[in-house]
Design a protein around this motif. Structure first.
Motif, mmCIF file in Angstrom:
data_model
loop_
_atom_site.group_PDB
_atom_site.id
_atom_site.type_symbol
_atom_site.label_atom_id
_atom_site.label_comp_id
_atom_site.label_asym_id
_atom_site.label_seq_id
_atom_site.Cartn_x
_atom_site.Cartn_y
_atom_site.Cartn_z
ATOM 1 N N GLU A 240 13.793 -51.642 -9.376
ATOM 2 C CA GLU A 240 13.033 -51.578 -8.130
ATOM 3 C C GLU A 240 13.544 -50.448 -7.243
ATOM 4 N N VAL A 241 14.862 -50.275 -7.214
ATOM 5 C CA VAL A 241 15.467 -49.211 -6.401
ATOM 6 C C VAL A 241 14.931 -47.836 -6.810
ATOM 7 N N LEU A 242 14.816 -47.617 -8.125
ATOM 8 C CA LEU A 242 14.346 -46.318 -8.611
ATOM 9 C C LEU A 242 12.830 -46.260 -8.732
ATOM 10 N N GLY A 243 12.148 -47.400 -8.525
ATOM 11 C CA GLY A 243 10.691 -47.409 -8.574
ATOM 12 C C GLY A 243 10.130 -47.236 -9.970
ATOM 13 N N ILE A 244 10.792 -47.828 -10.977
ATOM 14 C CA ILE A 244 10.349 -47.708 -12.369
ATOM 15 C C ILE A 244 10.272 -49.099 -12.992
ATOM 16 N N ASN A 245 9.646 -49.197 -14.161
ATOM 17 C CA ASN A 245 9.593 -50.486 -14.853
ATOM 18 C C ASN A 245 10.699 -50.578 -15.890
ATOM 19 N N LYS A 246 10.872 -51.764 -16.458
ATOM 20 C CA LYS A 246 11.985 -51.989 -17.390
ATOM 21 C C LYS A 246 11.847 -51.199 -18.688
ATOM 22 N N GLY A 247 10.643 -50.821 -19.012
ATOM 23 C CA GLY A 247 10.454 -50.061 -20.243
ATOM 24 C C GLY A 247 10.559 -48.560 -20.052
ATOM 25 N N ALA A 248 11.033 -48.135 -18.901
ATOM 26 C CA ALA A 248 11.104 -46.696 -18.602
ATOM 27 C C ALA A 248 12.024 -45.966 -19.576
ATOM 28 N N SER A 249 11.619 -44.756 -19.945
ATOM 29 C CA SER A 249 12.440 -43.931 -20.832
ATOM 30 C C SER A 249 13.577 -43.286 -20.048
ATOM 31 N N ASP A 250 14.531 -42.717 -20.791
ATOM 32 C CA ASP A 250 15.641 -42.018 -20.132
ATOM 33 C C ASP A 250 15.119 -40.876 -19.264
ATOM 34 N N ASP A 251 14.073 -40.197 -19.737
ATOM 35 C CA ASP A 251 13.495 -39.104 -18.977
ATOM 36 C C ASP A 251 12.844 -39.614 -17.691
ATOM 37 N N ASP A 252 12.192 -40.778 -17.768
ATOM 38 C CA ASP A 252 11.575 -41.373 -16.577
ATOM 39 C C ASP A 252 12.636 -41.741 -15.550
ATOM 40 N N ILE A 253 13.760 -42.287 -16.027
ATOM 41 C CA ILE A 253 14.849 -42.688 -15.132
ATOM 42 C C ILE A 253 15.422 -41.465 -14.428
ATOM 43 N N ARG A 254 15.645 -40.425 -15.192
ATOM 44 C CA ARG A 254 16.217 -39.206 -14.616
ATOM 45 C C ARG A 254 15.254 -38.575 -13.614
ATOM 46 N N LYS A 255 13.969 -38.554 -13.962
ATOM 47 C CA LYS A 255 12.963 -37.985 -13.071
ATOM 48 C C LYS A 255 12.872 -38.762 -11.763
ATOM 49 N N ALA A 256 12.901 -40.101 -11.858
ATOM 50 C CA ALA A 256 12.842 -40.931 -10.656
ATOM 51 C C ALA A 256 14.060 -40.695 -9.776
ATOM 52 N N TYR A 257 15.232 -40.589 -10.392
ATOM 53 C CA TYR A 257 16.457 -40.363 -9.622
ATOM 54 C C TYR A 257 16.420 -39.002 -8.921
ATOM 55 N N ARG A 258 15.956 -37.988 -9.620
ATOM 56 C CA ARG A 258 15.906 -36.651 -9.020
ATOM 57 C C ARG A 258 15.067 -36.649 -7.742
ATOM 58 N N GLY A 259 13.891 -37.266 -7.811
ATOM 59 C CA GLY A 259 13.021 -37.287 -6.644
ATOM 60 C C GLY A 259 13.613 -38.049 -5.477
ATOM 61 N N LEU A 260 14.180 -39.232 -5.750
ATOM 62 C CA LEU A 260 14.737 -40.056 -4.675
ATOM 63 C C LEU A 260 16.020 -39.463 -4.113
ATOM 64 N N ALA A 261 16.857 -38.892 -4.996
ATOM 65 C CA ALA A 261 18.122 -38.310 -4.537
ATOM 66 C C ALA A 261 17.885 -37.108 -3.631
ATOM 67 N N LYS A 262 16.899 -36.293 -3.951
ATOM 68 C CA LYS A 262 16.539 -35.166 -3.084
ATOM 69 C C LYS A 262 16.080 -35.665 -1.718
ATOM 70 N N GLN A 263 15.247 -36.704 -1.751
ATOM 71 C CA GLN A 263 14.666 -37.234 -0.514
ATOM 72 C C GLN A 263 15.698 -37.853 0.402
ATOM 73 N N HIS A 264 16.680 -38.551 -0.180
ATOM 74 C CA HIS A 264 17.612 -39.327 0.634
ATOM 75 C C HIS A 264 19.022 -38.740 0.698
ATOM 76 N N HIS A 265 19.223 -37.524 0.171
ATOM 77 C CA HIS A 265 20.555 -36.923 0.266
ATOM 78 C C HIS A 265 20.894 -36.695 1.745
ATOM 79 N N PRO A 266 22.115 -37.028 2.182
ATOM 80 C CA PRO A 266 22.488 -36.855 3.600
ATOM 81 C C PRO A 266 22.272 -35.444 4.121
ATOM 82 N N ASP A 267 22.475 -34.435 3.272
ATOM 83 C CA ASP A 267 22.308 -33.052 3.716
ATOM 84 C C ASP A 267 20.848 -32.715 4.006
#
Length: 371
Positions: A8-35
């Protein structure tokens, strides 16, 4: 507060691929990085930690398998060995760096590495020139108070005969790693070394001239050549005439922003100039010589009889020089404005009425045909 589901934190489902996980993290990390959230750093950091922790689990196949089977209990020790048996420590900055590389100035704020000589800051100043100076080119002498490399220590900051030493506390890296215990486990962050203040070196015997700074304030006289054809808002770069570098590094550049004072006679569009010329009714009707102002002096021009209002006269090579090639000069376009007299003498009125009553050759020809 219960910990949120990592999917839920990354906004993906349980069947997400490694590429989906990485893509979701990239988008959220950019958005919420303190800098990237100036003024809301604290809130962003909490969100960034949550995202990073979720990614640290779901991007690891072994941790993800344990999480899918046991949930958060896989990592809190309550499973009595049935859950994940590995170390749950994570460094959110290392995670961010592994995904983004040198994003936000280097993997979550690390400067890293022994700090050697670095280039000094650029300096920008503003000057104003007249329109005519922009046409023919000119020079300006600037008097600037800037830092210059200390000649006593040659920019090292250390007393002649001595040398800066590498900081033993941080190993010359200029940063130190701090480990803290948080609700997410042990987390590491990187901060400037408290001993050398991020310099990576320590000067035990400072230079007396610059007090260990490696540079001194000096008044500099700098001649700036303003090229022909300079336009309003353009800048001139003078290499290595800016502030002195750090630790003996090269100076920055001087950037001179030029403002060109407007001239009421001309309007400029690139290298083409536009002007407006008032011509009396009689001269426009009969033709004759008029004087057209240019940046290079007045030019005589013969207008044809019957010149109409709005006629545009083009004078070749009487416009602005090309700033990149002053041998190429634009044109000047003069718009003819026919001036109608407001007050007339009695004699002038009589002559005009007589003129108006007398048919023109074309009218005579046309009337003659009708007869």
């Amino acid at each position: 507060m219960a910990e949120r589901d990592y999917y839920e934190v990354l906004g993906i489902n349980k069947g997400a691929s490694d590429d989906d996980i990485r893509k979701a993290y990239r988008g959220l990390a950019k958005q919420h990085h303190p800098d990237a959230n100036l003024g809301k750093e604290k809130e962003a950091e909490e969100k960034f930690k949550e995202i990073s922790k979720a990614y640290s689990v779901l991007s690891d196949s072994e941790k993800r398998a344990s999480y899918d089977r046991f949930g958060h209990q896989a990592f809190d020790g309550s499973m009595g060995g049935a859950g994940y048996s590995g170390n749950m420590d994570f460094n959110m900055h290392d995670i961010f760096s592994s995904v983004f590389g040198d994003f936000f100035g280097g993997g979550g704020g690390r400067r890293g590495g022994d700090r050697g000589p670095s280039r000094g800051p650029d300096v920008q100043v503003q000057i104003q020139v007249t329109f005519q100076e922009a046409v023919v080119g000119t020079e300006r002498e600037l008097s600037l108070n800037l830092h210059d490399k200390c000649t006593t220590c040659n920019g090292s900051g250390a007393k002649p005969g001595t040398y800066p030493e590498s900081c033993k506390h941080c190993g010359g890296r200029g940063e130190e790693v701090v480990t803290q215990q948080t609700m997410f486990g042990r987390m590491q962050s990187v901060r400037p070394c408290a001993v050398c203040r991020g310099e990576g070196r320590i000067i035990k015997t400072p230079c007396q001239t610059c007090s260990g700074q490696g540079k001194v304030k000096a008044n500099k006289k700098i001649i700036v050549s303003i090229p022909k054809g300079i336009d309003n808002g353009q800048s001139i770069r003078i290499p290595e005439k800016g502030e002195a570098g750090e630790r003996g590094g090269p100076p920055g550049d001087l950037r001179v922003l030029v403002y060109v004072k407007a001239d009421t006679r001309f309007r400029r569009d690139g290298v083409t100039l536009f002007t407006e010329i008032s011509v009396d009714m009689i001269r426009a009707t009969l033709g004759g010589t008029i004087k057209i102002p240019t940046p290079y002096g007045e030019t005589d021009y013969d207008i044809k009889p019957g010149t109409q209002p709005g006629t545009v006269v083009t004078l070749k090579n009487k416009g602005m020089p090309n700033v990149h090639n002053p041998n190429r000069v634009g044109d000047l376009e003069a718009n003819i404005k026919v001036v109608i007299p407001i007050k007339l003498t009695v004699k002038q009125e009589e002559l005009l009425r007589e003129f108006n009553d007398e048919p023109t050759p074309a009218e005579k020809k046309r009337f003659g045909k009708k007869k």
